[in-house]
Enzyme design. Structure first.
Site, PDB file in Angstrom:
ATOM      1  CD  GLU A 163      -2.828  -1.064   2.463  1.00 38.77           C
ATOM      2  OE1 GLU A 163      -3.630  -1.984   2.623  1.00 38.77           O
ATOM      3  OE2 GLU A 163      -2.781  -0.057   3.224  1.00 38.77           O
ATOM      4  CD  GLU A 221       8.292 -12.231  -3.925  1.00 39.14           C
ATOM      5  OE1 GLU A 221       8.647 -13.192  -3.210  1.00 39.14           O
ATOM      6  OE2 GLU A 221       8.034 -12.328  -5.140  1.00 39.14           O
TER       7      GLU A 221
END
Length: 378
Positions: free
Chosen positions: A127, A362
């Site tokens: 986000e 990641e």
């Protein structure tokens, strides 16, 4: 031809060597693809990889476990031939990783489609205010009769705008921070889901900011139980972080191959760059980094495949070292190419752009250092 002697290491079984050989032949015949229209290229790659049967490794059949060594071998090989092909494969796995590990039979119907290339998946975690800090996720999932209503925003979502199905993480409020998140399966045609922005990056691939304006999902969309979202996300990353290292390894092998070809080229004044000891020193450093990265990547993959419930430390080490080492190997290869190294369209110039994001997504390199340090201190 890249060194393949590592396939004789005890990490691998005959089936892994057979998979590697089959994929190598496929790559030689089909890659690289035209990157002019990236969306079309990714759709075509997913369909082609599905038709060839390689996408079946991106998810686990019911009752089976993901074979992380196969995932790593595939990503390494694809990344060496065409990093966009690696991206297309990787997102089918990461996107549906939560369903592979925790999905219900109904949710696994989507997995059947992504494993055959008939649907494109995406993993929607990041986000604007919550990148590496997953516990700060603000997207809200509120209970409704028979389901959930999701409101919020996700950004830097790979396959955003072309995915057919998203695994999305939202706050359901069972507890503060990470313990109050849940995971949901969200089809792309849901009312209230929109692509707010397509994001252009240095190595183009489909990337978007998504807006969720009251997206209504049924109870059947919940993956696992309420409040298990953080555990699910970390379990998925445990599996797929070593594969990021594998992709970086593939790019590093390609860079080393390109450098070797360059330094053996005859020069106008006689001899070749390879005759100089300083060049030999650079090549030695590159080769050591490649092998060290391979050992860490395939140790993590082997450990997970041998039944370890978590490989957080091993996965973090593999991703951190392999991505950082690949950046150094590619930079050295570019330097050995001289001016041609920065010419747009050359292999090392493209690799220089392709590798950079792997040190961020990641879990950025500094996040991996924190994970490793906590393990060591603990």
């Amino acid at each position: 031809m890249a060194d393949r002697s590592f396939l004789d290491w005890p990490f691998f079984e005959t089936r892994h060597r057979e998979l590697s050989a089959a994929l190598e032949d496929w790559c030689a015949a089909h890659l690289p693809v035209d990157h002019g229209d990236v969306d079309a290229a990714c759709r075509g790659l997913v369909a082609a990889l599905g038709q060839a049967g390689f996408l079946r490794h991106s998810g686990a059949a019911e009752g089976e476990a993901l074979d992380v060594r196969s995932l790593c071998l595939i990503r390494e090989t694809l990344a060496r031939h065409d990093p966009l092909a690696d991206f297309a494969f990787a997102m089918q796995g990461l996107g549906m990783g939560a369903v592979s590990l925790f999905g219900t039979p109904g949710q696994r119907e989507w997995l059947d489609r992504t494993r055959t290339g008939r649907a494109i998946s995406a993993f929607a975690l990041t986000e604007p205010g919550a990148g590496s800090d997953v516990a700060s996720t603000a997207t809200l999932a509120e209970r409704t009769p028979g389901g959930w209503r999701l409101t919020g925003e996700k950004t830097y979502i790979s396959n955003g705008g072309i995915a057919d199905i998203y695994v999305i993480f939202a706050r359901t409020g069972e507890a503060p921070g990470a313990r109050g998140l849940s995971a949901f399966l969200m089809p792309a045609d849901c009312a209230g889901l929109s692509v707010a922005e397509r994001i252009e990056v240095i190595a183009p691939h489909p990337l978007a900011r998504l807006k969720l304006d009251g997206v209504v999902l049924p109870d059947a969309a919940l993956i696992g139980r309420p409040g298990e979202g953080f555990k699910i996300a970390m379990s998925v990353l445990d599996v797929f972080r070593p594969t990021v290292g594998a992709a970086a390894l593939g790019m590093a092998r390609r860079a080393l191959d390109e450098a070797l070809a360059r330094v053996h080229r005859p020069r106008a004044g006689g001899g070749a760059l390879a005759d100089h000891q300083i060049v030999q020193g650079h090549l030695a450093d590159m080769a050591v980094r490649v092998d060290a990265a391979a050992l860490l990547v395939y140790r993590a993959a082997w450990t997970k495949d041998m039944g370890a419930p978590r490989v957080t430390r091993e996965a973090a080490m593999a991703k951190l070292y392999a991505t950082e080492a690949a950046q150094e190997v590619i930079d050295a290869a570019l330097q050995l190419h001289g001016g041609d190294g920065v010419r747009h369209g050359t292999a090392v110039e493209a690799l220089y752009r392709d590798i950079r994001a792997l040190r961020i997504y990641e879990g950025a390199s500094d996040v991996q250092r924190v994970v490793i340090a906590r393990s060591v201190l603990g």
